[in-house]
Design a protein around this motif. Structure first.
Motif, PDB file in Angstrom:
ATOM      1  N   VAL A   1      39.289  46.767  46.840  1.00 16.05           N
ATOM      2  CA  VAL A   1      39.658  46.771  45.422  1.00 16.05           C
ATOM      3  C   VAL A   1      38.712  47.715  44.688  1.00 16.05           C
ATOM      4  CG1 VAL A   1      39.984  45.394  43.336  1.00 16.05           C
ATOM      5  CG2 VAL A   1      40.501  44.390  45.579  1.00 16.05           C
ATOM      6  N   ASP A   2      39.305  48.803  44.213  1.00 20.21           N
ATOM      7  CA  ASP A   2      38.551  49.834  43.514  1.00 20.21           C
ATOM      8  C   ASP A   2      38.015  49.315  42.165  1.00 20.21           C
ATOM      9  OD1 ASP A   2      38.306  52.991  43.749  1.00 20.21           O
ATOM     10  OD2 ASP A   2      38.666  52.493  41.619  1.00 20.21           O
ATOM     11  N   PRO A   3      36.912  49.882  41.681  1.00 16.23           N
ATOM     12  CA  PRO A   3      36.385  49.439  40.377  1.00 16.23           C
ATOM     13  C   PRO A   3      37.426  49.469  39.250  1.00 16.23           C
ATOM     14  CG  PRO A   3      34.806  50.879  41.440  1.00 16.23           C
ATOM     15  CD  PRO A   3      36.011  50.852  42.321  1.00 16.23           C
ATOM     16  N   VAL A   4      38.376  50.415  39.291  1.00 19.62           N
ATOM     17  CA  VAL A   4      39.374  50.477  38.208  1.00 19.62           C
ATOM     18  C   VAL A   4      40.489  49.443  38.379  1.00 19.62           C
ATOM     19  CG1 VAL A   4      38.977  52.955  37.903  1.00 19.62           C
ATOM     20  CG2 VAL A   4      40.942  52.166  39.277  1.00 19.62           C
ATOM     21  N   ALA A   5      40.583  48.831  39.561  1.00 22.22           N
ATOM     22  CA  ALA A   5      41.745  47.981  39.875  1.00 22.22           C
ATOM     23  C   ALA A   5      41.572  46.557  39.363  1.00 22.22           C
ATOM     24  CB  ALA A   5      42.016  47.998  41.381  1.00 22.22           C
ATOM     25  N   GLN A   6      41.433  46.431  38.025  1.00 23.49           N
ATOM     26  CA  GLN A   6      41.329  45.101  37.427  1.00 23.49           C
ATOM     27  C   GLN A   6      42.668  44.375  37.565  1.00 23.49           C
ATOM     28  OE1 GLN A   6      38.547  44.006  36.828  1.00 23.49           O
ATOM     29  NE2 GLN A   6      37.194  45.659  36.130  1.00 23.49           N
ATOM     30  N   LYS A   7      42.615  43.056  37.443  1.00 17.89           N
ATOM     31  CA  LYS A   7      43.813  42.198  37.550  1.00 17.89           C
ATOM     32  C   LYS A   7      44.510  42.343  38.908  1.00 17.89           C
ATOM     33  CE  LYS A   7      43.605  41.057  33.081  1.00 17.89           C
ATOM     34  NZ  LYS A   7      42.963  39.762  32.746  1.00 17.89           N
ATOM     35  N   THR A   8      43.771  42.712  39.900  1.00 21.01           N
ATOM     36  CA  THR A   8      44.328  42.728  41.253  1.00 21.01           C
ATOM     37  C   THR A   8      44.585  41.301  41.697  1.00 21.01           C
ATOM     38  OG1 THR A   8      43.345  44.816  41.959  1.00 21.01           O
ATOM     39  CG2 THR A   8      43.696  43.151  43.669  1.00 21.01           C
ATOM     40  N   ASP A   9      45.728  41.116  42.356  1.00 21.63           N
ATOM     41  CA  ASP A   9      46.081  39.793  42.864  1.00 21.63           C
ATOM     42  C   ASP A   9      46.371  39.940  44.360  1.00 21.63           C
ATOM     43  OD1 ASP A   9      47.141  37.357  43.499  1.00 21.63           O
ATOM     44  OD2 ASP A   9      48.802  37.460  42.069  1.00 21.63           O
ATOM     45  N   GLY A  10      45.423  39.554  45.166  1.00 16.16           N
ATOM     46  CA  GLY A  10      45.580  39.750  46.611  1.00 16.16           C
ATOM     47  C   GLY A  10      45.530  38.436  47.360  1.00 16.16           C
TER      48      GLY A  10
END
Ligand SMILES: Nc1ncnc2c1ncn2[C@@H]1O[C@H](COP(=O)(O)OP(=O)(O)O)[C@@H](O)[C@H]1O
Ligand SMILES: [Mg+2]
Lengths: 443, 248
Positions: free
Chosen positions: A336-345
């Motif tokens: 999960v990249d620093p910009v990838a907020q709200k990632t749901d994995g």
């Protein structure tokens, strides 16, 4: 692999005497050099820690011979070897070579291009140049470089923006006795532009076991444009003395969906890589799989989901059923990249051991560099539930049948995720027959 | 039909049953009551063939055969049925498929013809009515996600399908509201015949208003400490289990 390297180098030179667009030899030369420099991975390589490819590295796989004379397989033979449906578009390859007489893919929308790689190199070399080897560059990846250097043929699919391909495109790879001792390197290139829709089914099968092992080393590159959806099923039922390495490299745009299902029941050693990059906002990746192995089979799945943009979701469910002294491996990586907020994995994998000697190695790897994310993983390795077995027996089901039914039920949960009815029903029947043998008829 | 003689059983290091004797004849309804932990479920599970218990002494004879020597599935095929206190969930196997498989295996073992899916569905329609269950239940996975009451009804539905000779209901009443209780009891009563027998295991007297027993036995600490007619259940209800423990 010094002698092997020399032999592969000679085979490479012999193969590339003529033909193709001007940029192709350089691409292949680069891949060949990369393949030679990298060599086959050892178990010291973190990505191959639980899977030894020594049996592949110590052989030299020859280039599969071109068929001379009439086709050895009839359409009925093909139908018996793979799950199919008359409605599906079908491209059949035998030992890596396209068989026009067994293929049928005429009814596609006019704008949609489905061709063999050989044909595409003649008809639209610019398009191929723009995409081939871009997602699957072979950097650090021996098998991908190996494929790029030696690929004889494959399939190129271009779905322009907004086009919907209703029926699945079925790509069938069959190895017959001629494949003994050969390396087959199928290539698939898919470009699904914005808002398009495509379902691909890849089937790998063989006409039997031929004593001498063959290697299938497949590479797929799939671009899923903004708002597009690609469903990708890979059904691996190679001969149990074959080796199978398959790498799928995907890049997804904004609001796109990539759904992959891997069924792995064949090969002595199989390795299935699914690598996806969620490169635009709100993309979704669904990776599912089922492997059924027995005897001394080894099946390894590696997934790598890169969340490179905000608001994307990834879901993984892999299940394995292992008998004999088989060995299963699942390695699920999520970045999960620093910009990838709200990632749901969410990653789940379950293995069912039917024998004392079967073994599973599971390694989830989460690398999370954003703070507002939800990432979970769960893994179980277990045996059949004794309470459930007793319950079934207390209703009159024999011990064998109770075990069979419970085993099938374990597989059914993940087979249910298959959205192509004929494929799901076909695989359910296969799995059911495998576990129940003579037990009644099917669901 | 069933003759239990001086049955002793353990689980792990623990002695649970300490000499149980009980005879059940065709046409009879026996109630087994007793406080929690007295060994009621253990007795029921041992009759059904649960592999987790070790019989250290005594015998169980069913229709002249040594029941303890038979594997669980053979007992079921011979007409023994246990409605579980805690029915097991089996995700991925539909009720319809499970019931039909069980039904056909029991038929096969008894030299009868198996039913195809269509014929079986006809049969199910009647049985569903008996326990007031919807046909949709058939297409759900066995007990998976069922409410407590649905699970108990599903047990009775299986009993209705298999038509056992000896049915043991292990606390089928617990957790049921009064309507569900009536439905379950109605189902059990409808299945009663002169040639079959029922053992009702229960903690409360309530169910016995609907399924009227011929005999009531009180189990405490792994022994039957008292036996009597149906009025014993009422007395127990009034005086509590402490009374039995003192009497024992
Ligand atoms: N499999 C088992 N292993 C260990 N102890 C058990 C097992 N089954 C039951 N027990 C114990 O035996 C006793 C009787 O249990 P059970 O038969 O379930 O009682 P009841 O049904 O009367 O409430 C309890 O103390 C219980 O904890
Ligand atoms: Mg109990």
């Amino acid at each position: 692999m010094n002698t092997a390297r020399t032999t592969y180098e000679q085979a490479f030179s012999a193969l590339r005497a003529s033909g193709g667009p001007s940029w192709l030899p350089a691409l292949r030369r680069e891949a060949m050099d990369r393949f030679s420099a990298l060599g086959f991975p050892t178990t010291r390589n973190e990505d191959w820690h639980f899977t030894s490819v020594t049996p592949i590295a110590e052989r030299v796989f020859k280039v599969a011979p071109t068929r001379s004379g009439p086709a050895t397989l009839s359409p009925a033979d093909v139908a018996a070897l793979v799950i199919g449906d008359p409605d599906w578009h079908r491209l059949v390859f035998v030992n890596g070579r396209f068989e026009a007489s067994l293929s049928a893919f005429a009814g596609l929308p006019a704008e949609v291009r489905v061709t063999t790689l050989a044909e595409a190199l003649k008809e639209s070399p610019e398009f191929v140049a723009e995409h081939l080897g871009k997602l699957a560059s072979g950097e650090g990846q021996t098998f991908t470089a190996f494929n790029t250097a030696f690929a004889q043929d494959g399939v190129v699919i271009h779905v322009p923006g907004g086009e919907v391909v209703e029926a699945p495109v079925h790509i069938v790879h069959i190895a017959d006795a001629q494949a003994a001792g050969a390396g087959i390197h199928p290539r698939l290139l898919v470009v699904a532009e914005a808002l398009s829709r495509l379902t691909i089914i890849e089937s790998f099968a063989s006409t039997g076991s031929f004593g001498a092992a063959y290697l299938t080393n497949a590479v797929a590159e799939i671009e899923v444009g903004n708002g597009a959806r690609v469903d990708h099923y890979k059904i691996q039922r190679e001969s149990t003395d074959a080796f199978h390495v398959g790498t799928t490299q995907v890049r997804q745009g904004r609001d796109s969906m990539y759904h992959s299902f891997s069924y792995a029941a064949g090969a002595a050693i199989s390795r299935t890589n699914v690598y996806t990059q969620l490169a635009g906002e709100n993309g979704e990746t669904r990776l599912n799989g089922l492997y059924l192995i027995d005897g001394t089979q080894h099946a390894d799945h590696q997934t790598f989901v890169e969340h490179l943009a905000p608001g994307c979701a990834s879901r993984e469910l892999y299940k394995g059923i292992l008998d004999g002294s088989s060995h299963g491996v699942f390695n699920g990586k999520v970045y999960v990249d620093p910009v990838a907020q709200k990632t749901d994995g969410k990653q789940t994998n379950h293995a069912l051991l039917l024998s004392e000697h079967a073994r599973v190695d599971t390694k989830p790897q989460l690398e999370i560099f954003a703070d507002d994310v939800k990432c979970t993983h769960g893994a179980t390795v277990g045996r059949l539930d004794e309470d459930a077995l007793f319950y079934m027996k207390s209703r009159g089901l024999g011990a064998e049948n109770a075990r069979a039914l419970l085993t099938y039920a374990f597989a059914a949960e993940v087979l249910e995720t298959i959205e192509v009815d004929a494929l799901r029903e076909g695989l359910e029947a296969l799995a059911f027959a495998r576990f129940t043998q003579s037990f009644g008829e099917q669901h | 039909m069933l003759k239990i003689d001086n049955l002793h059983a353990t689980a792990g290091d623990k002695e649970i049953l300490k000499g149980i004797s009980l005879t059940v004849n065709a046409g009879e309804v026996h109630a087994i009551m007793g406080p929690n932990g007295s060994g009621k479920s253990t007795l029921a599970q041992i009759i059904a063939g649960h592999p987790g218990y070790v019989v250290t002494a005594g015998s169980v004879i069913y229709e002249g055969k040594d029941l303890l020597a038979m594997p669980a599935e053979e007992r079921a095929q011979a007409g023994v049925f246990l409605a579980f206190q805690y029915p097991i969930e089996i995700p991925g196997v539909t009720n319809a498929y499970f019931f039909r498989s069980a039904y056909n295996e029991v038929r096969k073992a008894n030299g009868k013809e198996e039913l195809d899916p269509i014929e079986f569905l006809d049969l199910m329609e009647k049985k569903l009515k008996l326990v007031e269950m919807d046909e949709a239940m058939l297409h759900r996975s066995v007990n998976a996600g069922f409410s407590g009451g649905e699970k108990k009804r599903n047990e009775i539905l299986q009993m209705a399908v298999l038509e056992p000779k000896l049915a043991i209901l292990d606390e089928t009443d617990s957790g049921l509201d009064i309507d569900a209780l009536r439905v379950v009891a109605g189902g059990v009563n409808a299945l009663r015949r002169p040639d079959n027998a029922t053992i009702v295991v229960t903690h409360y007297q309530r169910l016995l208003n609907y399924i009227v027993p011929d005999f009531v036995h009180v189990l405490a600490h792994g022994r039957i400490v008292m036996s009597g007619g149906k009025e014993l259940a009422l007395e127990l209800e009034a005086r509590g289990y402490d009374w039995v423990k003192e009497a024992a």
